[in-house]
Design a protein around this motif. Sequence first.
Motif, PDB file in Angstrom:
ATOM      1  N   ASN A 411       1.524  -1.266  -0.263  1.00 43.86           N
ATOM      2  CA  ASN A 411      -0.104  -0.030   0.272  1.00 43.86           C
ATOM      3  C   ASN A 411       0.859   1.784  -0.053  1.00 43.86           C
ATOM      4  O   ASN A 411       0.529   2.176   0.069  1.00 43.86           O
ATOM      5  CB  ASN A 411      -0.647   0.277   1.067  1.00 43.86           C
ATOM      6  CG  ASN A 411      -0.225   0.120   2.259  1.00 43.86           C
ATOM      7  OD1 ASN A 411       1.022  -0.207   2.591  1.00 43.86           O
ATOM      8  ND2 ASN A 411      -0.428   0.297   3.448  1.00 43.86           N
ATOM      9  N   ARG A 413       2.903   4.085  -2.451  1.00 42.89           N
ATOM     10  CA  ARG A 413       3.275   4.437  -3.179  1.00 42.89           C
ATOM     11  C   ARG A 413       4.350   5.633  -3.566  1.00 42.89           C
ATOM     12  O   ARG A 413       4.119   6.326  -2.554  1.00 42.89           O
ATOM     13  CB  ARG A 413       2.011   4.975  -4.167  1.00 42.89           C
ATOM     14  CG  ARG A 413       2.485   5.517  -5.716  1.00 42.89           C
ATOM     15  CD  ARG A 413       1.044   5.696  -6.337  1.00 42.89           C
ATOM     16  NE  ARG A 413       1.403   6.613  -7.741  1.00 42.89           N
ATOM     17  CZ  ARG A 413       0.903   5.120  -8.927  1.00 42.89           C
ATOM     18  NH1 ARG A 413       1.172   3.664  -8.462  1.00 42.89           N
ATOM     19  NH2 ARG A 413       1.226   6.090 -10.099  1.00 42.89           N
ATOM     20  N   GLN A 489      13.409  10.181   6.094  1.00 48.97           N
ATOM     21  CA  GLN A 489      11.830  10.280   7.205  1.00 48.97           C
ATOM     22  C   GLN A 489      12.500  10.747   8.648  1.00 48.97           C
ATOM     23  O   GLN A 489      11.369  11.240   9.572  1.00 48.97           O
ATOM     24  CB  GLN A 489      11.823   9.167   6.822  1.00 48.97           C
ATOM     25  CG  GLN A 489      12.176   8.109   7.592  1.00 48.97           C
ATOM     26  CD  GLN A 489      11.590   6.615   7.002  1.00 48.97           C
ATOM     27  OE1 GLN A 489      10.683   6.056   6.196  1.00 48.97           O
ATOM     28  NE2 GLN A 489      11.324   5.860   8.255  1.00 48.97           N
ATOM     29  N   GLN A 577       6.487  16.457   3.762  1.00 46.56           N
ATOM     30  CA  GLN A 577       4.600  16.750   3.877  1.00 46.56           C
ATOM     31  C   GLN A 577       4.245  16.823   5.167  1.00 46.56           C
ATOM     32  O   GLN A 577       4.778  16.236   5.746  1.00 46.56           O
ATOM     33  CB  GLN A 577       4.287  15.870   2.692  1.00 46.56           C
ATOM     34  CG  GLN A 577       4.661  16.155   1.198  1.00 46.56           C
ATOM     35  CD  GLN A 577       3.911  15.219   0.402  1.00 46.56           C
ATOM     36  OE1 GLN A 577       4.007  14.157   0.225  1.00 46.56           O
ATOM     37  NE2 GLN A 577       3.152  15.389  -0.836  1.00 46.56           N
ATOM     38  N   GLY A 579       1.960  15.510   6.832  1.00 51.02           N
ATOM     39  CA  GLY A 579       1.116  14.363   6.817  1.00 51.02           C
ATOM     40  C   GLY A 579       0.403  14.255   5.096  1.00 51.02           C
ATOM     41  O   GLY A 579       0.901  14.015   4.244  1.00 51.02           O
ATOM     42  N   ASP A 580      -0.814  14.121   5.289  1.00 47.95           N
ATOM     43  CA  ASP A 580      -1.748  13.747   3.805  1.00 47.95           C
ATOM     44  C   ASP A 580      -2.429  14.930   3.045  1.00 47.95           C
ATOM     45  O   ASP A 580      -3.621  14.540   2.162  1.00 47.95           O
ATOM     46  CB  ASP A 580      -2.332  11.984   3.429  1.00 47.95           C
ATOM     47  CG  ASP A 580      -3.474  12.162   4.812  1.00 47.95           C
ATOM     48  OD1 ASP A 580      -3.800  13.524   5.405  1.00 47.95           O
ATOM     49  OD2 ASP A 580      -4.153  10.937   4.757  1.00 47.95           O
ATOM     50  N   THR A 581      -1.954  15.756   3.796  1.00 46.71           N
ATOM     51  CA  THR A 581      -2.451  17.000   3.013  1.00 46.71           C
ATOM     52  C   THR A 581      -2.203  17.561   1.999  1.00 46.71           C
ATOM     53  O   THR A 581      -3.054  18.266   1.374  1.00 46.71           O
ATOM     54  CB  THR A 581      -2.469  18.085   4.349  1.00 46.71           C
ATOM     55  OG1 THR A 581      -1.181  18.766   4.410  1.00 46.71           O
ATOM     56  CG2 THR A 581      -2.770  17.761   5.707  1.00 46.71           C
ATOM     57  N   GLY A 582      -0.713  16.868   1.576  1.00 45.76           N
ATOM     58  CA  GLY A 582      -0.647  17.801  -0.064  1.00 45.76           C
ATOM     59  C   GLY A 582      -0.084  19.267   0.057  1.00 45.76           C
ATOM     60  O   GLY A 582       0.083  19.724  -0.312  1.00 45.76           O
ATOM     61  N   GLN A 697       0.360   2.134   9.514  1.00 42.78           N
ATOM     62  CA  GLN A 697      -0.610   3.289  10.185  1.00 42.78           C
ATOM     63  C   GLN A 697       0.221   4.221  11.443  1.00 42.78           C
ATOM     64  O   GLN A 697       1.705   4.211  12.350  1.00 42.78           O
ATOM     65  CB  GLN A 697      -1.679   2.902  11.794  1.00 42.78           C
ATOM     66  CG  GLN A 697      -2.716   4.128  12.033  1.00 42.78           C
ATOM     67  CD  GLN A 697      -3.734   3.786  12.570  1.00 42.78           C
ATOM     68  OE1 GLN A 697      -4.023   2.666  13.383  1.00 42.78           O
ATOM     69  NE2 GLN A 697      -4.473   4.915  13.172  1.00 42.78           N
TER      70      GLN A 697
END
Length: 714
Positions: A411, A413, A489, A577, A579-582, A697
Amino acid sequence: MTVGSEHTRASRSAAGRGRPRRKRSRLRAVLLAALVLLLVLVIVPVGYFAYSYREAEVPRPEALRNNQIATIVAADDSTVLAQVAPPEGNRVNITLDEVPEHVRDAVLAAEDRSFYENPGFSVRGFTRAAWDNLTGKEDAGGGSTITQQFVKNTVVGSDRTYSRKWRELVLAARMAREWTKDDVLTAYLNTIYFGRGAYGVATAAQAYFGKPVGELTPQEGALLAAVINRPSSLDSSDDSEKLRERWNYVLDGMTAMNVLRPSERSSMEFPQVVPFEQIPDPNDALGPEGLVRAQVLDELERLGVDQELIDTRGVRIVTTIDPPKQQAAIDSVANVMAGEPENLRTAVVSIDPRSGAVRAYYGGPQGQGYDYAQAPLQAGSAFKVFGLLAALDQGIPLSARYDSSPVTIGNLRITNVDGASCGTCNIAEALKRSLNTSFYRLTLAMDNGPQSIADAAHAAGIPENIPGVQGVSLTEDGGAPQTGIVLGQYLVRPIDMASAYATIAASGVYHEPYFVERVVAADGEVLYERPRSEGEQRIDEAVADNATQAMLPIASYSRGNGLAGGRPSASKTGTTQLGDTGLNKDAWMVGYTPSLSTAVWMGTNDSEPLLNLWGGSIYGSSLPASIWKQTMDASLSGTEIETFPWPDPIAGQAGVPVYVEPQPSRPSPQQRRSAPAPAPAPAPPPIQVPELPPLPQLREVEIFPGIRIPLPVG
């Protein structure tokens, strides 16, 4: 003659003989009492005084140390960056010839007008103090000479006991014999408390009048002398009646001593003093240099420099900070950040690759605030450089080619910013374009890639132990690092990135970053001097120099941030980034010339998106790159333009191979009609991507107040 009359005469005769004996007895008693009194009041005290005097040990002037200000200066040994005042140490010792004669006269008029004639003590003052203590007078004391006051303040203390007062008297008498009067007066002027937290006449001049002691007028000197008597109640900024009375007393005394002409005395006006709220605190370092002060004190502690030496020797701590470079960093931040959102924070650190000396240090605008140059942060693509070092060390040359298309594993990418791609291109081109996918594949292609990258970063200068980061840095909760290490990271600090890049600039030679060059006492004794070091060759020279060649085009490629005059520089941007906010949360620009390595970070302190004044996302190639360029240009202005050494080859490739952007051919219409369809070009052999377990997670973890990062759960 009758018997009765003879008896009467005999009785009278006996009585007459008895009276002289009684008189003699009374005389003997009086003499004995006088002798005892003489013994008690004179002979015993004198004898005990003589014995005490003989046994007393008076320290030499140079042996008496008092707390005083330590001064932190820049590498030029003159620019003051900050000061350090220990408890009861707001003091700067000076020599007697630095104190104007009229200031000395004022102190003598206030405290001891017979100073140069008396034996160091006052019997009348001692007797009065003893009587005051005996009768319980609340303000017992006074009448002490300057020598006695000095002995009390520095040797015997101020307890209200006869034994303490006796020691004061004895030591003052002996000190007056063994010290010169000028030595005593100098020591007194440097130790006495003047109120306002100021010890010594030099700091008192600043606290009351904001000027050096050498510039004090007679009336100002008289005011300083006036407050010595009761500094806690007389150091008022108001023109109080008590202070004015004492000031007049001092001036009248100067006139009586014939050191002040009556005509001068009559024309003097009460001087204006600095308001309380404007009194400088030597421990206040409100600008960016306050954070330098904290780093200097921390380094001195690690070096084992005795705190007592710092507190008592009036030390001058000479740092590595270069004033023009420090100002360049401060000005660059101010210029670039003008008008930008107030929640943005930035850090700038510049290090000399040839020594490790920190030349500029900006961790934030407030000297008492949080130091962002020490903050553990994700470096993003600026960490790809360590992946390149690890690859080169394994014999993978800059000409090695990797696919830049997206990578999908479970999962997970991996893509590139804005869908960037170079098809299949060499790793130097992938570094210039900051292609995540190419470097992820490179990591998978290496032997134990993640650990090799961590090892290369540690060798370059990323510490294994970072304050605020649990366990060994660049690890996954103490275990092996994950493949995402190449994308930045894990947590590093701006000072670490400047240091690690400096190692690459020095062809792989590591120098520990440092702030302190030497510590010099007020008397000129060098208490510490950093030993010269040739550094440690931690990275193979060919590896470091080939990495430099790959980084040379990046500053110009990143929105035209190449250095002025075509000065060669090697650099890398980085962005992480939110989180996943873009949206983004950290942006970096790190780069170097042969003589200076500078790291710039930008972010927020409250996990907000990193947006500029136009509402657009901030990347490493935008505001951080502008700060980096301005800092480097200003820091290196007027210096020789240096070039980097040409590297030895790795796997037959030295430097960056020529990259030609594939250009599709445009045949004519006739060619298109007659030519057969071209056969498809053979695809490059794919890199085998191992199957990895699904990503865990993520949870938000606060790494320091107000800043959070995503880390795996459990």
